[in-house]
Design a protein around this motif. Structure first.
Motif, short mmCIF file in Angstrom:
data_model
loop_
_atom_site.label_atom_id
_atom_site.label_comp_id
_atom_site.label_asym_id
_atom_site.label_seq_id
_atom_site.Cartn_x
_atom_site.Cartn_y
_atom_site.Cartn_z
N SER A 59 0.82 -1.20 0.00
CA SER A 59 0.00 0.00 0.00
C SER A 59 0.86 1.26 0.00
N TYR A 60 1.87 1.27 0.86
CA TYR A 60 2.71 2.46 0.97
C TYR A 60 3.57 2.66 -0.28
N THR A 61 3.97 1.57 -0.91
CA THR A 61 4.71 1.67 -2.17
C THR A 61 3.89 2.41 -3.20
N HIS A 62 2.62 2.08 -3.30
CA HIS A 62 1.73 2.78 -4.23
C HIS A 62 1.56 4.24 -3.82
N HIS A 63 1.43 4.46 -2.54
CA HIS A 63 1.16 5.81 -2.03
C HIS A 63 2.30 6.78 -2.34
N VAL A 64 3.53 6.35 -2.13
CA VAL A 64 4.67 7.25 -2.31
C VAL A 64 5.44 6.99 -3.61
N ILE A 65 4.96 6.05 -4.39
CA ILE A 65 5.56 5.72 -5.69
C ILE A 65 7.05 5.36 -5.52
N ASN A 66 7.29 4.36 -4.72
CA ASN A 66 8.61 3.78 -4.52
C ASN A 66 8.61 2.38 -5.12
N THR A 67 9.75 1.72 -5.03
CA THR A 67 9.78 0.29 -5.29
C THR A 67 9.44 -0.41 -3.98
N LEU A 68 9.03 -1.65 -4.06
CA LEU A 68 8.77 -2.41 -2.84
C LEU A 68 10.02 -2.50 -1.97
N ASP A 69 11.16 -2.72 -2.59
CA ASP A 69 12.39 -2.84 -1.81
C ASP A 69 12.72 -1.54 -1.08
N GLU A 70 12.51 -0.39 -1.72
CA GLU A 70 12.74 0.89 -1.04
C GLU A 70 11.78 1.07 0.13
N THR A 71 10.53 0.72 -0.08
CA THR A 71 9.54 0.86 0.98
C THR A 71 9.87 -0.05 2.16
N ILE A 72 10.20 -1.28 1.88
CA ILE A 72 10.54 -2.23 2.95
C ILE A 72 11.78 -1.75 3.71
N LEU A 73 12.77 -1.24 2.99
CA LEU A 73 13.96 -0.69 3.66
C LEU A 73 13.56 0.44 4.59
N ASN A 74 12.70 1.35 4.13
CA ASN A 74 12.26 2.46 4.97
C ASN A 74 11.44 1.99 6.17
N MET A 75 10.65 0.95 5.99
CA MET A 75 9.85 0.42 7.10
C MET A 75 10.71 -0.22 8.19
N THR A 76 11.88 -0.70 7.80
CA THR A 76 12.72 -1.45 8.73
C THR A 76 13.89 -0.64 9.28
N LYS A 77 14.13 0.55 8.73
CA LYS A 77 15.21 1.41 9.22
C LYS A 77 14.79 2.09 10.51
N ASN A 78 15.76 2.37 11.36
CA ASN A 78 15.48 3.09 12.60
C ASN A 78 15.17 4.55 12.36
N THR A 79 15.71 5.11 11.30
CA THR A 79 15.43 6.50 10.98
C THR A 79 15.11 6.61 9.49
N THR A 80 13.99 7.15 9.21
CA THR A 80 13.61 7.42 7.82
C THR A 80 12.64 8.59 7.84
N GLY A 81 12.39 9.12 6.68
CA GLY A 81 11.49 10.27 6.61
C GLY A 81 10.80 10.34 5.27
N PHE A 82 9.90 11.26 5.19
CA PHE A 82 9.11 11.44 3.99
C PHE A 82 9.10 12.91 3.65
N ASN A 83 9.54 13.24 2.45
CA ASN A 83 9.64 14.63 2.04
C ASN A 83 8.39 15.04 1.27
N TYR A 84 7.70 16.05 1.75
CA TYR A 84 6.48 16.54 1.11
C TYR A 84 6.74 17.60 0.04
N VAL A 85 7.99 17.89 -0.25
CA VAL A 85 8.32 18.97 -1.16
C VAL A 85 7.66 18.78 -2.52
#
Length: 182
Positions: free
Chosen positions: A22-48
């Motif tokens: 779901s989040y991959t679709h939402h932010v237009i990432n690859t699944l691998d990028e999304t999973i990496l962000n979900m499992t990292k201790n620090t990540t963020g989302f840029n609204y720019v």
């Protein structure tokens, strides 16, 4: 959010394997990028890249899925934890649980419950929400992608490869077991 300023909360938890899709679709990432962000201790989302006019364009900090879950579970105020999957599959039962939560904790009195529940189910039907987004827009949509995409559970079974599935399950095993995802 703290005990002094919070009377209670309803927390909706979702299988992290489905969140990754779901989040991959939402932010237009690859699944691998999304999973990496979900499992990292620090990540963020840029609204720019989101057009929000002359407002400040924030950088939102995100936590790991399990840290987010634990942070709410440790919060000592009246709470109701609901599984997204149960909202999809057992709507009426879950609405009764929400009603009971408000009656028990906040002395709410509800009248004409059956009619209200039928109205809630009809007005929050996924296809209805999707059509309303098409007609009126939805503020959570990003980059001209619809927010209401599929609305089903267990998509991960056909969309995640075994490496992706195993990574999520290994990272979040304790919380997934606790909430009956494993």
């Amino acid at each position: 959010t703290d005990i002094k300023h919070t009377l209670g909360f309803i927390y909706i938890i979702r299988d992290p394997r489905d969140i990754s899709i779901s989040y991959t679709h939402h932010v237009i990432n690859t699944l691998d990028e999304t999973i990496l962000n979900m499992t990292k201790n620090t990540t963020g989302f840029n609204y720019v890249e989101k057009n929000i006019g002359d407002k400040i364009e924030p950088y939102a900090l995100l936590s790991r899925w399990d840290v987010h879950v634990k942070s709410w579970m440790l919060f000592q105020v009246p709470n109701l934890v609901l599984r997204y999957e149960d909202l999809v599959e057992k709507k009426k039962e879950i609405i009764y649980r929400i009603i009971n939560f408000f009656e028990k904790n906040y002395n709410f009195k509800f009248h004409n419950i059956d009619h209200k529940i039928e109205n809630i189910i009809a007005s929050t039907d996924f296809e209805t929400l999707k059509k309303n987004e098409e007609k009126y827009g939805f503020d959570e949509a990003i980059k001209d992608q619809p927010f209401f995409n599929v609305g089903k559970s267990q998509q991960w079974k056909t969309q995640l490869n075994s490496t992706q599935k195993n990574l999520i399950e290994n990272e979040f095993r304790d919380e997934m077991v606790k909430f009956k995802y494993l």
